[in-house]
Design a protein around this motif. Structure first.
Motif, PDB file in Angstrom:
ATOM      1  N   UNK A 207      -6.190   3.689   6.379  1.00 50.51           N
ATOM      2  CA  UNK A 207      -5.424   4.010   5.181  1.00 50.51           C
ATOM      3  C   UNK A 207      -4.059   4.605   5.504  1.00 50.51           C
ATOM      4  N   UNK A 208      -3.668   4.587   6.763  1.00 50.28           N
ATOM      5  CA  UNK A 208      -2.404   5.187   7.170  1.00 50.28           C
ATOM      6  C   UNK A 208      -1.317   4.150   7.364  1.00 50.28           C
ATOM      7  N   UNK A 209      -0.480   4.366   8.372  1.00 47.11           N
ATOM      8  CA  UNK A 209       0.720   3.561   8.545  1.00 47.11           C
ATOM      9  C   UNK A 209       0.408   2.115   8.914  1.00 47.11           C
ATOM     10  N   UNK A 210      -0.692   1.876   9.629  1.00 48.46           N
ATOM     11  CA  UNK A 210      -1.022   0.487   9.961  1.00 48.46           C
ATOM     12  C   UNK A 210      -1.279  -0.328   8.703  1.00 48.46           C
ATOM     13  N   UNK A 211      -1.937   0.276   7.724  1.00 52.10           N
ATOM     14  CA  UNK A 211      -2.163  -0.426   6.455  1.00 52.10           C
ATOM     15  C   UNK A 211      -0.824  -0.761   5.801  1.00 52.10           C
ATOM     16  N   UNK A 212       0.080   0.188   5.757  1.00 50.00           N
ATOM     17  CA  UNK A 212       1.383  -0.027   5.129  1.00 50.00           C
ATOM     18  C   UNK A 212       2.130  -1.169   5.817  1.00 50.00           C
ATOM     19  N   UNK A 213       2.119  -1.178   7.147  1.00 51.17           N
ATOM     20  CA  UNK A 213       2.826  -2.235   7.881  1.00 51.17           C
ATOM     21  C   UNK A 213       2.128  -3.579   7.732  1.00 51.17           C
ATOM     22  N   UNK A 214       0.793  -3.560   7.656  1.00 44.46           N
ATOM     23  CA  UNK A 214       0.074  -4.814   7.429  1.00 44.46           C
ATOM     24  C   UNK A 214       0.410  -5.418   6.075  1.00 44.46           C
ATOM     25  N   UNK A 215       0.428  -4.583   5.035  1.00 46.23           N
ATOM     26  CA  UNK A 215       0.826  -5.057   3.710  1.00 46.23           C
ATOM     27  C   UNK A 215       2.262  -5.574   3.742  1.00 46.23           C
ATOM     28  N   UNK A 216       3.106  -4.886   4.490  1.00 48.78           N
ATOM     29  CA  UNK A 216       4.502  -5.312   4.591  1.00 48.78           C
ATOM     30  C   UNK A 216       4.611  -6.705   5.196  1.00 48.78           C
ATOM     31  N   UNK A 217       3.854  -6.953   6.256  1.00 52.37           N
ATOM     32  CA  UNK A 217       3.900  -8.276   6.896  1.00 52.37           C
ATOM     33  C   UNK A 217       3.460  -9.376   5.939  1.00 52.37           C
ATOM     34  N   UNK A 218       2.392  -9.136   5.197  1.00 55.52           N
ATOM     35  CA  UNK A 218       1.925 -10.145   4.256  1.00 55.52           C
ATOM     36  C   UNK A 218       2.942 -10.374   3.147  1.00 55.52           C
ATOM     37  N   UNK A 219       3.613  -9.305   2.727  1.00 55.67           N
ATOM     38  CA  UNK A 219       4.634  -9.445   1.689  1.00 55.67           C
ATOM     39  C   UNK A 219       5.838 -10.219   2.219  1.00 55.67           C
TER      40      UNK A 219
END
Length: 496
Positions: A207-219
């Protein structure tokens, strides 16, 4: 599958996944306590004897200094590289590429097919509109699926449903009404798929920064599809018939399903497994609980409201190009400018900015994101219009920090339903925004409609930013400390 996609499932994690699992960081005080729980006997360090002191060289020889360390450990990957180091995410990312290709090509080919069969511009345009409208229905009525059943099963089933619908579209005997109904079904499945995948990313990446970056890549992939996806579809339609191009997308959905099935782990449902009871009732109850929470509601609106207004220049790109005397080539540049700005800003924010900085810029960037649309009030030419659109795309960079706020605010047992509702609302407001912009342009000049959309959007967003700030203060700990973030991204503004 739907314009966004990953799953939470997957085989055992390999060594690359280990540092990034969805576990909380250890309490900093834990290590010292463990080290002192059983203190060892003090170790006495003796000085070298005088007769051996001459053998100790305080400065290593040049030869020793030049030697490389025998076995230096490889540096731990950071940023986007750390996300790709997680094996399950690689499967999810590849599945997203394939399903997104299937969605884009099938949408374009189906529009051409319906026009070829009917010769009706209205029915052809309706085919595109049906990609937005069912999101609200599917995201509201079926949101409970995301938490009620294991995520991998939901994602694979959604891909198979899409593959089946597209396969029926290909059949020569399928009437136009059937094609439109199948298009609605695919669009209804999309928010369930996307919401489930977003929630599943927290299982894969934490639920931390890896999640944020993963969502960013998909976006970023979703935004890139606006630049190259329709180009690929155009090439396919030049080489194949509309039905032939649609047939290819059956394979992309099936490959996506296979990647999710065999590349991700099978995790239990968030609500404790398959349960009895009415799915519709559970979905609506979850939506009520999510929207009743002031903090979650404010964050969700901060995703939705700017998206409602920022689509106006895209919806009116062709009329505006005609208004200022630009040709078809210029129209293509107008359509590309905003996605280019969004991709560049998202890559910069994800790769360069620290999580704390990304969090700090959410509200200022959201508040200023629609200001570039005010330049349309000057009825600008080609260059200034492209600048305004690119800057509006840059304004979407606030979403990468907002993702972290949202996942922190939503309880785990509601996460699938909340993210499904978020996706459904996001796509719905974009469809509404496009329709309202087109309606306004029937009575007003296009440049004034876009500028007015920007002005109204700025006012609404400022009010919403104030509400988000208030909810942040009301939910802060009494001692003023910040809750520690736990470690482990649509077509336009999403997500996904």
């Amino acid at each position: 599958m739907p314009s966004n996609s990953p799953s939470p499932a997957g085989g055992p994690r390999d060594a690359a996944d280990t540092p990034h699992g969805p576990t909380r960081p250890r309490d900093p005080s834990a290590a010292p306590r463990a080290a002192t729980a059983h203190p060892a006997e003090p170790v006495q360090v003796s000085a070298p004897s005088p007769e051996r002191a001459d053998l100790i060289d305080p400065k290593p020889s040049p030869a020793l200094r030049d030697q490389a360390p025998a076995a230096s450990p490889e540096p731990t990957p950071r940023g986007y590289r750390a996300v790709f180091a997680v094996r399950e995410f690689r499967a999810v990312f590849a599945a997203h590429l394939l399903s997104l290709l299937g969605v884009v090509v099938s949408e374009l080919a189906l529009t051409v097919l319906v026009y070829d069969l009917t010769g009706s511009p209205l029915l052809s345009a309706l085919t595109v509109a049906l990609g937005f409208l069912p999101y609200l229905v599917g995201g509201t009525l079926f949101a409970g699926v995301a938490d009620r059943y294991p995520a991998r099963r939901v994602l694979v089933t959604c891909d198979l449903i899409c593959a089946g619908c597209v396969a029926v579209m290909v059949l020569p005997g399928t009437p136009v009404g059937g094609l439109l109904a199948l298009r609605c079904l695919v669009a209804s499945v999309s928010p369930v798929f996307t919401g489930t995948r977003m929630a599943a990313l927290t299982d894969i990446l934490g639920e931390g920064d890896l999640y944020v970056l993963g969502r960013s890549l998909l976006r970023i992939v979703s935004q890139s599809a606006l630049l190259i996806g329709f180009g690929v579809g155009g090439v396919l339609l030049a080489a194949l018939s509309a039905r032939g191009a649609i047939t290819i997308t059956v394979g992309t959905f099936l490959c996506s399903a296979a990647l999710l099935r065999f590349g991700t782990r099978d995790r239990p449902a968030r609500t404790g497994g398959d349960r009895g009871g009415a799915l519709l009732k559970e979905s609506l109850a979850g939506a009520r609980v999510v929207l009743a929470d002031r903090r979650i509601r404010a964050l969700m609106l901060l995703f939705w409201v700017p998206a409602l207004f920022v689509v106006a220049p895209e919806a009116l790109a062709a009329p505006y190009a005609d208004e200022i005397g630009l040709g078809p080539a210029a129209l293509g540049l107008l359509m590309c400018a905003m996605p280019v700005g969004h991709i560049a800003a998202e890559l910069y924010a994800g790769a360069v900015l620290a999580p704390r900085i990304r969090s700090r810029i959410v509200l200022p960037v959201a508040a200023a994101g629609l200001l570039p649309l005010l330049l349309y009030g000057l009825r600008p030419g080609m260059v200034l219009t492209l600048v305004a659109l690119a800057l509006a795309g840059v304004g979407a960079a606030y979403i990468i920090g907002l993702d972290q706020w949202f996942v922190d605010a939503v309880p785990e047992e509601l996460r699938g339903r909340a993210m499904t509702l978020l996706t459904a609302g996001l796509m719905t407001v974009q469809g509404i925004g496009m329709a309202l912009a087109g309606l306004a342009a029937e009575f007003l000049p296009v440049h004034r409609v876009v500028a007015g959309s920007g002005a109204i959007g700025v006012v609404c967003t400022l009010l919403l930013v104030r509400e988000v700030s208030r909810t942040a203060r009301s939910t802060a700990p009494a001692d003023g400390s910040r809750t520690e973030v736990r470690d482990g991204a649509d077509q336009h503004m999403t997500s996904g």
